[in-house]
Design a protein around this motif. Structure first.
Motif, PDB file in Angstrom:
ATOM      1  N   PHE A 183       1.433  -7.519  11.469  1.00 42.16           N
ATOM      2  CA  PHE A 183       0.019  -7.218  11.732  1.00 42.16           C
ATOM      3  C   PHE A 183      -0.597  -6.467  10.553  1.00 42.16           C
ATOM      4  O   PHE A 183      -1.743  -6.727  10.174  1.00 42.16           O
ATOM      5  CB  PHE A 183      -0.141  -6.376  12.993  1.00 42.16           C
ATOM      6  CG  PHE A 183      -0.039  -7.123  14.289  1.00 42.16           C
ATOM      7  CD1 PHE A 183      -0.503  -8.426  14.427  1.00 42.16           C
ATOM      8  CD2 PHE A 183       0.515  -6.510  15.393  1.00 42.16           C
ATOM      9  CE1 PHE A 183      -0.414  -9.096  15.628  1.00 42.16           C
ATOM     10  CE2 PHE A 183       0.609  -7.172  16.610  1.00 42.16           C
ATOM     11  CZ  PHE A 183       0.146  -8.468  16.730  1.00 42.16           C
ATOM     12  N   ALA A 184       0.117  -5.538   9.977  1.00 38.25           N
ATOM     13  CA  ALA A 184      -0.405  -4.769   8.844  1.00 38.25           C
ATOM     14  C   ALA A 184      -0.628  -5.676   7.630  1.00 38.25           C
ATOM     15  O   ALA A 184      -1.656  -5.561   6.949  1.00 38.25           O
ATOM     16  CB  ALA A 184       0.534  -3.619   8.497  1.00 38.25           C
ATOM     17  N   ALA A 232      -6.590  -0.062  -0.948  1.00 40.78           N
ATOM     18  CA  ALA A 232      -5.752   1.150  -0.974  1.00 40.78           C
ATOM     19  C   ALA A 232      -5.369   1.591   0.436  1.00 40.78           C
ATOM     20  O   ALA A 232      -4.205   1.931   0.694  1.00 40.78           O
ATOM     21  CB  ALA A 232      -6.473   2.276  -1.716  1.00 40.78           C
ATOM     22  N   VAL A 233      -6.319   1.591   1.354  1.00 37.94           N
ATOM     23  CA  VAL A 233      -5.982   2.010   2.723  1.00 37.94           C
ATOM     24  C   VAL A 233      -5.144   0.942   3.416  1.00 37.94           C
ATOM     25  O   VAL A 233      -4.260   1.263   4.231  1.00 37.94           O
ATOM     26  CB  VAL A 233      -7.235   2.409   3.534  1.00 37.94           C
ATOM     27  CG1 VAL A 233      -8.033   1.233   4.017  1.00 37.94           C
ATOM     28  CG2 VAL A 233      -6.857   3.314   4.700  1.00 37.94           C
ATOM     29  N   ASP A 234      -5.357  -0.325   3.084  1.00 37.95           N
ATOM     30  CA  ASP A 234      -4.504  -1.388   3.633  1.00 37.95           C
ATOM     31  C   ASP A 234      -3.061  -1.187   3.180  1.00 37.95           C
ATOM     32  O   ASP A 234      -2.120  -1.373   3.963  1.00 37.95           O
ATOM     33  CB  ASP A 234      -4.996  -2.766   3.198  1.00 37.95           C
ATOM     34  CG  ASP A 234      -6.300  -3.186   3.855  1.00 37.95           C
ATOM     35  OD1 ASP A 234      -6.704  -2.558   4.861  1.00 37.95           O
ATOM     36  OD2 ASP A 234      -6.919  -4.144   3.352  1.00 37.95           O
ATOM     37  N   ARG A 235      -2.869  -0.808   1.933  1.00 35.14           N
ATOM     38  CA  ARG A 235      -1.518  -0.546   1.409  1.00 35.14           C
ATOM     39  C   ARG A 235      -0.885   0.631   2.150  1.00 35.14           C
ATOM     40  O   ARG A 235       0.305   0.593   2.478  1.00 35.14           O
ATOM     41  CB  ARG A 235      -1.602  -0.268  -0.096  1.00 35.14           C
ATOM     42  CG  ARG A 235      -0.282  -0.011  -0.776  1.00 35.14           C
ATOM     43  CD  ARG A 235       0.541  -1.290  -0.851  1.00 35.14           C
ATOM     44  NE  ARG A 235       1.764  -1.071  -0.089  1.00 35.14           N
ATOM     45  CZ  ARG A 235       2.678  -1.978   0.181  1.00 35.14           C
ATOM     46  NH1 ARG A 235       2.542  -3.208  -0.224  1.00 35.14           N
ATOM     47  NH2 ARG A 235       3.746  -1.690   0.868  1.00 35.14           N
ATOM     48  N   ASP A 244       2.524   0.650   4.401  1.00 35.47           N
ATOM     49  CA  ASP A 244       3.592   1.631   4.222  1.00 35.47           C
ATOM     50  C   ASP A 244       3.941   2.328   5.534  1.00 35.47           C
ATOM     51  O   ASP A 244       5.116   2.551   5.836  1.00 35.47           O
ATOM     52  CB  ASP A 244       3.198   2.661   3.160  1.00 35.47           C
ATOM     53  CG  ASP A 244       3.150   2.085   1.752  1.00 35.47           C
ATOM     54  OD1 ASP A 244       3.668   0.965   1.531  1.00 35.47           O
ATOM     55  OD2 ASP A 244       2.569   2.760   0.869  1.00 35.47           O
ATOM     56  N   VAL A 245       2.925   2.663   6.331  1.00 38.84           N
ATOM     57  CA  VAL A 245       3.167   3.267   7.650  1.00 38.84           C
ATOM     58  C   VAL A 245       3.995   2.317   8.498  1.00 38.84           C
ATOM     59  O   VAL A 245       4.981   2.719   9.136  1.00 38.84           O
ATOM     60  CB  VAL A 245       1.827   3.613   8.351  1.00 38.84           C
ATOM     61  CG1 VAL A 245       2.029   3.845   9.851  1.00 38.84           C
ATOM     62  CG2 VAL A 245       1.167   4.822   7.705  1.00 38.84           C
ATOM     63  N   CYS A 246       3.614   1.048   8.505  1.00 36.02           N
ATOM     64  CA  CYS A 246       4.324   0.075   9.341  1.00 36.02           C
ATOM     65  C   CYS A 246       5.701  -0.265   8.784  1.00 36.02           C
ATOM     66  O   CYS A 246       6.622  -0.535   9.557  1.00 36.02           O
ATOM     67  CB  CYS A 246       3.461  -1.171   9.539  1.00 36.02           C
ATOM     68  SG  CYS A 246       2.035  -0.846  10.612  1.00 36.02           S
ATOM     69  N   GLU A 247       5.868  -0.239   7.475  1.00 35.97           N
ATOM     70  CA  GLU A 247       7.194  -0.467   6.882  1.00 35.97           C
ATOM     71  C   GLU A 247       8.161   0.649   7.281  1.00 35.97           C
ATOM     72  O   GLU A 247       9.365   0.430   7.364  1.00 35.97           O
ATOM     73  CB  GLU A 247       7.105  -0.567   5.359  1.00 35.97           C
ATOM     74  CG  GLU A 247       6.541  -1.875   4.851  1.00 35.97           C
ATOM     75  CD  GLU A 247       7.476  -3.057   5.004  1.00 35.97           C
ATOM     76  OE1 GLU A 247       8.645  -2.894   5.404  1.00 35.97           O
ATOM     77  OE2 GLU A 247       7.019  -4.183   4.733  1.00 35.97           O
ATOM     78  N   ALA A 301      10.838 -12.418  15.909  1.00 40.60           N
ATOM     79  CA  ALA A 301      10.680 -11.106  15.284  1.00 40.60           C
ATOM     80  C   ALA A 301      10.801 -10.019  16.345  1.00 40.60           C
ATOM     81  O   ALA A 301      10.386 -10.203  17.491  1.00 40.60           O
ATOM     82  CB  ALA A 301       9.310 -11.023  14.613  1.00 40.60           C
ATOM     83  N   ASP A 302      11.367  -8.890  15.962  1.00 40.77           N
ATOM     84  CA  ASP A 302      11.401  -7.772  16.894  1.00 40.77           C
ATOM     85  C   ASP A 302      10.041  -7.069  16.855  1.00 40.77           C
ATOM     86  O   ASP A 302       9.175  -7.390  16.041  1.00 40.77           O
ATOM     87  CB  ASP A 302      12.561  -6.824  16.593  1.00 40.77           C
ATOM     88  CG  ASP A 302      12.438  -6.096  15.261  1.00 40.77           C
ATOM     89  OD1 ASP A 302      11.323  -5.972  14.714  1.00 40.77           O
ATOM     90  OD2 ASP A 302      13.472  -5.632  14.758  1.00 40.77           O
ATOM     91  N   ILE A 303       9.843  -6.107  17.738  1.00 39.54           N
ATOM     92  CA  ILE A 303       8.545  -5.457  17.867  1.00 39.54           C
ATOM     93  C   ILE A 303       8.152  -4.722  16.586  1.00 39.54           C
ATOM     94  O   ILE A 303       6.989  -4.742  16.189  1.00 39.54           O
ATOM     95  CB  ILE A 303       8.498  -4.516  19.103  1.00 39.54           C
ATOM     96  CG1 ILE A 303       7.073  -4.038  19.360  1.00 39.54           C
ATOM     97  CG2 ILE A 303       9.434  -3.332  18.939  1.00 39.54           C
ATOM     98  CD1 ILE A 303       6.119  -5.129  19.777  1.00 39.54           C
ATOM     99  N   VAL A 304       9.092  -4.097  15.900  1.00 39.43           N
ATOM    100  CA  VAL A 304       8.773  -3.395  14.653  1.00 39.43           C
ATOM    101  C   VAL A 304       8.281  -4.397  13.613  1.00 39.43           C
ATOM    102  O   VAL A 304       7.273  -4.171  12.936  1.00 39.43           O
ATOM    103  CB  VAL A 304       9.986  -2.590  14.140  1.00 39.43           C
ATOM    104  CG1 VAL A 304       9.732  -2.052  12.748  1.00 39.43           C
ATOM    105  CG2 VAL A 304      10.311  -1.453  15.104  1.00 39.43           C
ATOM    106  N   GLN A 305       8.972  -5.524  13.507  1.00 39.23           N
ATOM    107  CA  GLN A 305       8.547  -6.546  12.547  1.00 39.23           C
ATOM    108  C   GLN A 305       7.174  -7.096  12.900  1.00 39.23           C
ATOM    109  O   GLN A 305       6.381  -7.431  12.020  1.00 39.23           O
ATOM    110  CB  GLN A 305       9.569  -7.675  12.469  1.00 39.23           C
ATOM    111  CG  GLN A 305       9.218  -8.733  11.447  1.00 39.23           C
ATOM    112  CD  GLN A 305       8.976  -8.177  10.049  1.00 39.23           C
ATOM    113  OE1 GLN A 305       9.670  -7.276   9.606  1.00 39.23           O
ATOM    114  NE2 GLN A 305       7.975  -8.685   9.361  1.00 39.23           N
TER     115      GLN A 305
END
Length: 187
Positions: free
Chosen positions: A12-13, A92-95, A99-102, A3-7
């Protein structure tokens, strides 16, 4: 292919949301008195420890989204008095964190995030802020896990997101969360 760093940040999220899902799901088997009971820990109950995770998640996720919530996040130290409400709010905050990480790109990881500290503005790299947030979550979930072990409720396995042997169990839990393996790992 690795996986690349973004993935990795995205995974992690998802892992964070899954661990919260499992831990809060187990806590639903506690009585309200057991949830509030004083226990050994920095925040002296499951209720206070799990609410602390929620509060700090809201604080940092808001900053990652470009918001300005700041210290207002912790004006109420126990925003969710019962586990059912806490589970809804944490989900809700996990979602939002997913979204931030996506939305991350390799370039955005090094961008500055402004964090409202009320008396000052902290500027931090997005990747470093995310790592701090993930570490904070793991640290306090570990404390909550130990507190749960003091009850009759068996603490759930939280460190098997990537290696859980019962693939059908993981698939069922992911389905309840609205994901699949492909959602997390994208080809």
């Amino acid at each position: 292919m690795p996986a690349d760093i973004v993935q990795t940040y995205r995974a992690f999220a998802y892992n964070n949301a899954w661990a919260n899902y499992r831990l809060l799901g187990a806590c639903q088997n506690l009585s309200q008195a057991e949830f509030e009971a004083v226990r050994a820990g920095f925040f002296p109950s499951l209720q206070r420890t799990l609410n602390h995770i929620l509060i700090i998640d809201r604080f940092y996720v808001d900053a990652l989204e470009g918001g300005w919530l700041g210290p207002k996040a912790w004006e109420n130290e126990v925003p969710c008095t019962n586990i059912a409400d806490l589970r809804i709010e944490q989900s809700a905050v996990d979602r939002r964190l997913i979204d931030v990480c996506e939305a991350l790109t390799a370039g955005s990881l090094g961008e500055a995030v402004r964090v409202n500290r009320n008396t000052r503005v902290q500027t931090e790299r997005r990747d470093r802020l995310l790592m701090h947030l993930f570490q904070h979550q793991i640290h306090h979930r570990g404390q909550a896990h130990a507190m749960l072990a003091e009850t009759a409720v068996k603490p759930p396995q939280l460190d098997e997101f990537f290696a859980i042997e019962e693939a059908h169990l993981r698939a069922a839990e992911f389905s309840e969360l609205g994901w699949t393996e492909q959602t997390v790992w994208k080809p």
